[in-house]
Design a protein around this motif. Sequence first.
Motif, mmCIF file in Angstrom:
data_model
loop_
_atom_site.group_PDB
_atom_site.id
_atom_site.type_symbol
_atom_site.label_atom_id
_atom_site.label_comp_id
_atom_site.label_asym_id
_atom_site.label_seq_id
_atom_site.Cartn_x
_atom_site.Cartn_y
_atom_site.Cartn_z
ATOM 1 N N LEU A 149 -33.998 89.506 30.619
ATOM 2 C CA LEU A 149 -34.559 88.202 30.246
ATOM 3 C C LEU A 149 -34.682 87.288 31.471
ATOM 4 C CD1 LEU A 149 -32.654 87.561 26.886
ATOM 5 C CD2 LEU A 149 -35.092 88.121 27.158
ATOM 6 N N ASP A 152 -37.621 88.775 33.606
ATOM 7 C CA ASP A 152 -38.930 88.524 32.993
ATOM 8 C C ASP A 152 -39.323 87.048 33.107
ATOM 9 O OD1 ASP A 152 -39.215 91.166 32.311
ATOM 10 O OD2 ASP A 152 -38.487 90.919 30.251
ATOM 11 N N ALA A 153 -38.333 86.160 32.935
ATOM 12 C CA ALA A 153 -38.627 84.722 33.024
ATOM 13 C C ALA A 153 -39.116 84.363 34.414
ATOM 14 C CB ALA A 153 -37.377 83.913 32.671
ATOM 15 N N LYS A 156 -42.586 85.920 35.209
ATOM 16 C CA LYS A 156 -43.634 85.127 34.568
ATOM 17 C C LYS A 156 -43.898 83.837 35.362
ATOM 18 C CE LYS A 156 -42.948 85.021 30.172
ATOM 19 N NZ LYS A 156 -42.463 84.573 28.830
ATOM 20 N N TYR A 157 -42.808 83.234 35.848
ATOM 21 C CA TYR A 157 -42.913 81.974 36.596
ATOM 22 C C TYR A 157 -43.707 82.161 37.889
ATOM 23 C CZ TYR A 157 -41.389 77.843 39.232
ATOM 24 O OH TYR A 157 -41.361 76.688 39.967
ATOM 25 N N THR A 184 -42.873 76.695 30.584
ATOM 26 C CA THR A 184 -42.613 78.046 30.078
ATOM 27 C C THR A 184 -41.241 78.535 30.537
ATOM 28 O OG1 THR A 184 -44.978 78.568 30.084
ATOM 29 C CG2 THR A 184 -43.446 80.432 30.054
ATOM 30 N N LYS A 187 -38.610 77.077 28.398
ATOM 31 C CA LYS A 187 -38.603 77.771 27.096
ATOM 32 C C LYS A 187 -37.937 79.143 27.220
ATOM 33 C CE LYS A 187 -39.918 78.209 22.734
ATOM 34 N NZ LYS A 187 -39.403 79.546 22.448
ATOM 35 N N ASP A 188 -38.184 79.840 28.307
ATOM 36 C CA ASP A 188 -37.586 81.163 28.503
ATOM 37 C C ASP A 188 -36.071 81.064 28.659
ATOM 38 O OD1 ASP A 188 -39.969 82.495 28.264
ATOM 39 O OD2 ASP A 188 -40.371 82.554 30.420
ATOM 40 N N TYR A 189 -35.598 80.034 29.372
ATOM 41 C CA TYR A 189 -34.150 79.847 29.477
ATOM 42 C C TYR A 189 -33.543 79.540 28.095
ATOM 43 C CZ TYR A 189 -34.123 79.732 34.625
ATOM 44 O OH TYR A 189 -34.211 80.053 35.962
ATOM 45 N N ASP A 191 -34.771 80.541 25.206
ATOM 46 C CA ASP A 191 -34.797 81.798 24.450
ATOM 47 C C ASP A 191 -33.628 82.691 24.859
ATOM 48 O OD1 ASP A 191 -37.036 80.997 23.099
ATOM 49 O OD2 ASP A 191 -38.440 82.157 24.340
#
Length: 798
Positions: A149, A152-153, A156-157, A184, A187-189, A191
């Motif tokens: 996670l 991936d975060a 994506k960044y 984003t 939001k990923d953190y 999630d």
Amino acid sequence: MLRLQNLLLVFVLTLAPQALSAENEDSAEEATPSENAEVLAGHSDHGGSFNEGPRQAAYLMQGMGNVHFPATCKTEEVQKFIDQGVGQLHGFWYFESERSFRQAAFLDPDCAIAYWGMAMSNRSNESRARGFIEEAVKRKENASAREQLYIDALAKYFKEPARKEGEKVDRKKKAEEDKKRRQTLVKDYEDLLHKHPDDIEAKALLGLALYENKSKGIPISSYYAVDALLNDILDKNPLHPCHHFRIHLWDYEEPVNALNSAALCGESEPAVAHMWHMPGHIYSRLKRYHDAVWQQEASARTDHAYMMRDRVIPDQIHNFAHNNEWLIRNLIHIGRSNDALDLAKNMIDLPRHPKYNTLSKQGSTKYGRMRLTDTLSTFQLWEETLKLSETIYLEPTESETEQQKRDTLVAVAKFHTNDTLGACELLTRFKQELTELEAERDKAVEEAIAKVKDEGKDKEKDEKKEEKAQKAAGEAAKRKFSSKIRTLTTIISELEGHLHLIHGAHADALASFSKVSTFDKGWLAFIQQQAGETDKAISAINKHVSSHKGEVVPLAWKVAVLWDADKKEDAKKAFEELRAISSTIDLNTPVFQQLQPIAEELGFEADWRLPREIPEDFGDRPNLAELGPFRWSPSAAPEFALNDHLAKTHSLADYSGKPVVVIFYLGYGCLHCAQQLQAFAPETEKFKDAGISLIAISTDNQEDLKNSHENYGKETFPFPLISNSELDIFKAYRCYDDFEQKTLHGTFLIDAKGEIRWQDISYEPFMDADFLLKESKRLLAQPSDDSKATRQSVTATP
């Protein structure tokens, strides 16, 4: 020489495209070697992202943050380096955090989170970060679901937005894209926290992201909500380095809310200089300048200890120069003119490097000179100004802006030390420059208008449009000169004000100084009082003191203004206010010497300063001397004794009592090295004239050294080339990539005492022989002062 030039020509024709690609620091993809491409000597086998950054092994340091970031890795040692790297990330010590993560990857190449950490260490250098996160993605199947996670975060960044071929993107669109990816990431953190609610590192990074987004146009909807998030971490781990983030959060909003973190921040990660620096933000914001000074000195000492231990050049360290220049500002605020002067000079003393520290960069040289000027002018140290103008500290420069500042300061000093003629010569020169510049401007305006007229000769005339076009062209040409003319006009007004002042024409001086926005407002109020404008002077000094609370110099001017206005009771109250923060004032400076007769009449002792009490909320602090030395000083150069191609031994001891430049090159087959030797060889006599020898240490064995000589031509090579094929000296000088077991390029200036005064270690050789010669002369001309490194603390330890 001809053979060497032919060799270089082959390099240009065959390898130059690869070299150009590898030199492009902003393009990790271009720099990644293809399967069949030859990797240049000193360059990483893993591509451009790995060329830069630390390339020597990390070690487990004392005083790192109390942090644990569970990682999928082979050994407990790897986990310790991951934890250390995350702690260093929290302290913004990116140079060392990258090293820790590289060490983890070296010990466990399949540890995906180690590459994530390298990317996190390069958040401000996205091309490098992108290269690292790509490596993490390749290995993420080896990682836990939680680690995936994180990877991936960040992937994506850092993913580049899709672009059409040839598409041009304006700033507004880029800003919107940046805003979206930051939202984003938040939001990923979140999630991640949904699935791992006890992951306090995710909470820390979320808190940091929410704070950092503010500067990118994403407002913090609730400071108290972010604070609650960070306090949830501190409830579980009271010395977590997220104290750093709380300080940033409240710095500009409500600094008093971060006083508890200011007390604990340094203690939470005492080996990280920036963690001592950060509480200085809160104390400065609250006008507690004595406390801020303690923090910033602690930061400087911690940096000095690290740099001297690990032989890192000062301005390679993030925030080092900024910390020290801020320390000088705060020293000025509390009246410590001598220490402010000393530290500013020390910043100018430090080694310069074209990449890290020159007068045009935001490094020690620029900041040091800036704060030296501030100190001299604030405390009116005119005699000292003239002395320093004859030294390296205020030497003439090639920068027009800096030279104008220097000459203005020197002219002011001359006016106030009875050298009116010398000052007027400088004033006259500024006036001549202004006249010439105005003439140049007028000519440019005429030419611009004439050009428009000429272009419209054969066109159908519209007088209004033509007149408007001519006017616009003239105004555009005029604007190009506006800034320089405004600067010269301001300088002239200031110097004319001083000319009036020394002749007692206070009203005229006031009129001139009022045109100078940067003129000291306290001094201006005093001049206003002397010009007979008592009410205006008192109003001006009250306003000035009100906007500079906690600063001693404005209060000193207030005492002088009120006393001169015969407001003795008010002057006494102002003096008592000054005494309350006077514990470290240097009384021998002119600004405070003018108060001595007033102190005597008020019945104060000759030393009218009062001792300071340490606030209870300041927290426990170590003795500053335990953190490191007050000044950076060079490290001893490792000894060597190596043979040349004729089996003659050359040692560092041969150069005892005289300086030498030592070049580490990667053998006769390294064509970049051939370029470097070609750059330095013709300059040998210039170095010799400056009393500096040259010697080069090669990875070649003695037999292969002959090739370097043969490639040079029939002439004897102008300085010794010696062999270190065993590489022990390369390693001793840190010209070695411990992660890939390969040699690096290095260039060092070693002084007569055997200390390294300047260095460059890189994947590419240092080519600028002229720069190094000039810098060597500057460094070697500095007066010897063995006490610099061991000088006592300038700050009282609570």
